[in-house]
Design a protein around this motif. Structure first.
Motif, PDB file in Angstrom:
ATOM      1  N   ARG A  76     -38.815  80.706  22.067  1.00  0.00           N
ATOM      2  CA  ARG A  76     -38.111  81.514  22.989  1.00  0.00           C
ATOM      3  C   ARG A  76     -36.766  80.923  22.966  1.00  0.00           C
ATOM      4  N   THR A  77     -35.762  82.043  23.094  1.00  0.00           N
ATOM      5  CA  THR A  77     -34.361  81.454  23.258  1.00  0.00           C
ATOM      6  C   THR A  77     -34.306  81.089  24.820  1.00  0.00           C
ATOM      7  N   GLN A  78     -33.287  80.128  24.708  1.00  0.00           N
ATOM      8  CA  GLN A  78     -32.787  79.812  26.012  1.00  0.00           C
ATOM      9  C   GLN A  78     -32.242  81.037  27.124  1.00  0.00           C
ATOM     10  N   THR A  79     -32.615  80.697  28.271  1.00  0.00           N
ATOM     11  CA  THR A  79     -32.127  81.801  29.271  1.00  0.00           C
ATOM     12  C   THR A  79     -30.577  81.772  29.278  1.00  0.00           C
ATOM     13  N   PRO A  80     -30.097  83.108  28.824  1.00  0.00           N
ATOM     14  CA  PRO A  80     -28.527  83.067  28.927  1.00  0.00           C
ATOM     15  C   PRO A  80     -28.119  82.435  30.374  1.00  0.00           C
ATOM     16  N   GLU A  81     -26.850  81.727  30.092  1.00  0.00           N
ATOM     17  CA  GLU A  81     -26.384  80.998  31.278  1.00  0.00           C
ATOM     18  C   GLU A  81     -26.060  81.986  32.513  1.00  0.00           C
ATOM     19  N   ASP A  82     -25.333  83.077  31.967  1.00  0.00           N
ATOM     20  CA  ASP A  82     -24.926  84.169  33.174  1.00  0.00           C
ATOM     21  C   ASP A  82     -26.251  84.853  33.829  1.00  0.00           C
ATOM     22  N   LEU A  83     -27.296  84.757  33.449  1.00  0.00           N
ATOM     23  CA  LEU A  83     -28.404  85.159  33.879  1.00  0.00           C
ATOM     24  C   LEU A  83     -29.079  84.132  34.668  1.00  0.00           C
TER      25      LEU A  83
END
Length: 912
Positions: A76-83
């Protein structure tokens, strides 16, 4: 009793994030996920009015499944920083709405939901689980159902069988056989949904399939037998627990009345103006208000007049002929103006009333309408009359739609989107709905109000004409009302009026024409480039594996972090919002000094972005009718006044890398023609010399010196002819870095020197160019005093954080204050140049077309002999667009493609 509603908050959050374009407030804080989450909750509360409800989120960190299987969810990709940055506001929203919310350390949301659902069902209560996760289907029984609100789909036990081919009690077996790529649960290779459902229907259960593994034929049977050892673990990982110890009970899940004061404060902070206006003091969910209900006292609702026959069309034409100003709007079946079909036209000439002329509503039961050609021919003399002033909101789109239908609108005098932008470019949004709420206290009928949302959303040509007329006529009317509020405010500030009337409005038809013209791309070459990039990415991947000591997923931040920080023991230089070691570009750039792998990863990421964004996507953007790409230039996006480019973005193609230049080679001229590129030279540094009045800096430009070499000579005390390459590189970093507010720390990192050395370089620079320091200090002081800065032509940038108590926000505003006048003036100069050159070409060389604007560059297409003859004249006009204290210089080049035209073969100067 109403059903208990359990919301998969983590899943909903990601859907809210991806359902909307990126939204930010005026401080640049991301807000889209909060806005989406609020709208989804509001609709759910309105539709179900639950007596008990709970929003459940996944915890940070590992759960018991990670203990069972180390690679669980590893891909799984890292949670987007803006989210991630919006998570606290989302929790605040949920709490202010009065909704119970729970997160249990070490336990996934699925297991919490499973436990609550099982407990309620055991008490004979109905449960609705709000989710789109197929894993949850195992929980469905006679009491428990799933609800996908975005698809408006409710799944009971019968629905599970119809959807998956197996009953709820076999979903775990079904998932174990297939595995789950999203959770990185290994299954049986080659077993997909059909095979899994077939086996379970034939044998009854996973255990039975295991027992009969020897009987299953073919390659898939071989795979099953070879991987039988996976199945017990896969089944355990896929099973949702229903016996988790929880910090609450079912009786704790009753919603509280919403705290409207907290909601209002949150909406103000996030700048949700419309939601703030809709907030009711006594309701947990805020129903959408009609335009009539939203109209403030003294502001009447719009009365729509539908034109369906020749008599009505004639009456409309007479009213438009008599009007001093015409507000107009187009309704279409697409957001792409270059492919859109006209569905209707709306007009307004006085507040409170608007006309709608439907020409393309084709849903079953739609009444007869006037032919589009008949309407356009009757209105063409009015629309094409340059002496008949016209007004629109985001007029460029309407101009392009009408041009595609054979009408060349002239006389465009006003655009309310640009009026709002000129008044406050830093405001978050300049769309009609936002402006109506902000300036008129009016809630407009939204597009979704008439088309619906999601999978069942109607195209505008399918909307009933009465609803379409109310929406479209209101748009034209509200645009007129906004103009009556905004334009006097602009006129009250002579500098802003000059920016609006001499830069922004004259630019609209220029940009519209450029968008319609588009640019040709070599599609076969792009396919070749895609293959080249893929091959180079494979080579880099092999090098990465060699440096890492094994294979891993280059696109997985988690796996990369394990390699960098656990296996290679590199220093952790930053952390994600969840506390994990960061593998962002900034971190990798710093780590590159410690090991070769981070630089290889950065190179691989750059190629991946080029390939996916350009080599793969550009061919799909080619318009089938024109064979060219038609980008959209955003005129009211960047706070500094710069134009943006989207669909596709032509301004982010690298020019300094071989791969970026290769992409530019695919932008080509039509057969028998060539491209001309004219690029302002070091325009922001020249503007720094102009604004600062520094004598040495100005003289260097007047003498035509290499400014980076000249700065190196001044800073390092060297003869200009003896400046070595590394000193020139340092001077270049100083020159551009100071414009963008670079600190000694940033300069040290860029040049690979100590912070003390970097500070010494900066001190030397200011000692040699004292005017620059004085300009910066004076600009900061003026920004604190006035709250805004201005460009040379009077464009304003308001700095909302210039007095912030947060040092980081305040310092960022101060850096912006120094850079914005330079960037903004550069933007104004090239906009003025575009207006001037467009008029010159229209009058003197219509066969030459301006086709692109990228930063400080203009690109033209035309016959090679004509371009060769005109290049010096066009470049000279660009240089003489406005007098400065130093010469403006532009370099130009010619070639069959964009990259070739970047090789300078001539230059012009305002000093000539």
């Amino acid at each position: 009793m109403k059903p208990l509603i359990l919301i998969d908050g983590s899943g909903w959050l990601f859907r809210a994030y991806h359902a909307l374009p990126p939204l930010t407030n005026s401080r640049g804080e991301p807000t889209g996920a909060v806005f989406g989450m609020h709208n989804m909750l509001r609709k759910l509360l309105k539709d179900y009015a639950p007596e008990r409800i709970c929003v459940v989120f996944d915890p940070a960190g590992k759960t018991f499944r990670d203990t069972l299987y180390a690679d669980y969810k590893a891909n799984r990709t890292q949670t987007p920083e803006d989210l991630a940055a919006q998570y606290p506001a989302i929790l605040e929203l949920i709490d202010a709405l009065g909704l119970p919310c729970v997160t249990v350390d070490g336990v996934e949301a699925d297991d919490v939901i499973g436990t609550l659902a099982q407990a309620a069902a055991a008490r004979g209560e109905d449960v609705l689980i709000v989710t789109s996760d197929k894993d949850m289907a195992q929980l469905v029984d006679g009491r428990i159902a799933l609800l996908d609100t975005m698809k408006n789909q409710r799944l009971d036990a019968k629905g599970v069988v119809e959807k998956f081919g197996v009953p709820p009690e076999r979903i775990v077996d079904y998932l174990a056989l297939m595995g789950d790529s999203s959770d990185n649960i290994p299954g049986i290779p080659g077993v997909g949904p059909k095979t899994a459902a077939k086996w379970l229907a034939e044998y009854g259960s996973l255990d039975a399939i295991i027992a009969h593994a020897a009987d299953i034929k073919g390659k898939v049977g071989d795979n099953l037998r070879a991987h039988l050892d996976r199945l017990p673990l896969a089944r355990t990982l896929a099973t949702i627990r229903r016996d988790v110890a929880l910090p609450l009970t079912l009786d704790d899940l009753r919603p509280r009345p919403p705290d409207t004061a907290r909601l209002a404060a949150l909406f103000r902070r996030l700048e949700f103006t419309r939601l703030l206006g809709e907030l009711a003091d006594d309701a947990p969910a805020v129903p959408a208000r009609t335009a009539a209900a939203a109209a403030p006292s003294g502001s009447p609702p719009t009365q729509p007049i539908v034109v369906l026959d020749d008599a009505g069309l004639e009456a409309l034409a007479e009213a438009l002929d008599a009007a001093e100003l015409i507000s107009f709007d187009t309704e279409t079946d697409s957001l792409d103006a270059h492919r859109a079909r006209l569905v209707g036209l709306a007009f307004a000439v006085a507040s409170g009333r608007g006309w709608y002329v439907p020409v393309g509503h084709d849903a079953l039961g739609a009444p007869p309408q006037l032919a589009c050609s008949r309407v356009l021919e009757r209105l063409r003399p009015i629309l094409e009359n340059p002496r008949k002033p016209k007004l629109a909101q985001h007029a460029k789109y309407d101009l392009n739609v009408l041009a595609r239908h054979g009408v060349n609108v002239r006389g465009l005098a006003h655009d309310t989107m640009l009026q709002s932008y000129v008044l406050d470019a830093a405001a978050n949004r300049h769309d009609l709905d936002t402006l109506a709420r902000k300036y008129l206290n009016h809630t407009t009928i939204s597009f979704e109000d008439v088309t619906g949302t999601g999978r069942h959303q109607l195209r505008f040509n399918q909307v009933p004409i009465d609803k379409a007329a109310a929406y479209a006529a209101e748009d034209a009317d509200i645009t007129l009302r906004l103009h009556q509020v905004l334009y006097p405010r602009i006129c009250a500030e002579p500098a802003l009026r000059r920016v609006y009337e001499t830069i922004e409005m004259p630019l609209v038809p220029v940009l519209a024409q450029m968008e319609r013209t588009g640019v040709k791309v070599d599609v076969p070459l792009l396919r070749t480039i895609s293959q080249e990039l893929a091959q180079r990415m494979d080579e880099l991947q092999a090098q990465c594996f060699a440096e890492a000591g094994g294979e891993f997923n280059l696109g997985s931040p988690k796996q990369l972090g394990a390699i960098l920080f656990e296996r290679l023991k590199l220093p952790v230089l930053g952390k994600t919002p969840k506390g994990e070691p960061s593998t962002s570009e900034d971190v990798l750039a710093e780590l590159a000094a410690h090991h070769p792998l981070p630089r290889l990863i950065l190179d691989w990421r750059a190629l991946q972005k080029l390939r996916s964004t350009y080599a793969e996507q550009l061919p799909q953007a080619v318009n089938p009718h024109t064979g060219r790409i038609h980008t959209s230039y955003g005129q009211a996006v960047a706070a500094t006044g710069r134009l943006s480019s989207s669909d596709p973005n032509l301004q982010n193609i690298p020019v300094r890398t071989a791969e970026g230049r290769r992409i530019r080679q695919a932008f080509v001229a039509e057969p028998g023609q060539a491209l001309l590129s004219i690029d302002y030279s070091q325009i922001e540094l020249r503007l720094m010399a102009h604004f600062s009045g520094d004598a040495r800096l100005q003289q260097a430009f007047r003498d035509g010196l290499d400014i980076h070499q000249a700065t190196a000579a001044e800073v390092f005390g060297l003869p200009i002819a003896a400046v070595p390459a590394e000193r020139r590189r340092a001077a270049k970093a100083i020159n551009f870095g100071l414009i963008y507010g670079m600190s000694a720390f940033g300069l040290a990192r860029q040049l690979g020197i100590t912070r003390a050395e970097a500070q010494d370089y900066i001190d030397r620079f200011f000692s040699r160019y004292p005017g620059v320091r004085s300009f910066m200090e004076a600009t900061r002081a003026a920004a604190h005093e006035r709250g805004y800065v201005e460009t040379l032509f009077g464009r304003r940038l308001y700095l909302k954080d210039i007095h912030s108590r947060n040092p980081g926000l305040r310092q960022y505003a101060e850096r912006t204050a120094i850079n914005a006048p330079l960037q903004g003036t550069a933007a104004d100069l090239i906009k003025l140049a575009m207006i001037d050159v467009a008029r010159f070409l229209e009058q003197n060389a219509p066969e030459v077309r301006m086709i692109m604007q990228v930063h400080d560059e203009l690109v033209f297409e035309g016959p090679l002999p004509r371009l060769s003859a005109l290049a010096p004249e066009i470049a000279q006009r660009m240089c003489r667009i406005s007098p400065l204290a130093v010469p403006l210089v532009a370099d130009w080049g010619l070639g069959p493609d964009w990259d070739a035209s970047h090789t300078p073969i001539g230059h012009a100067s305002s000093a000539a």
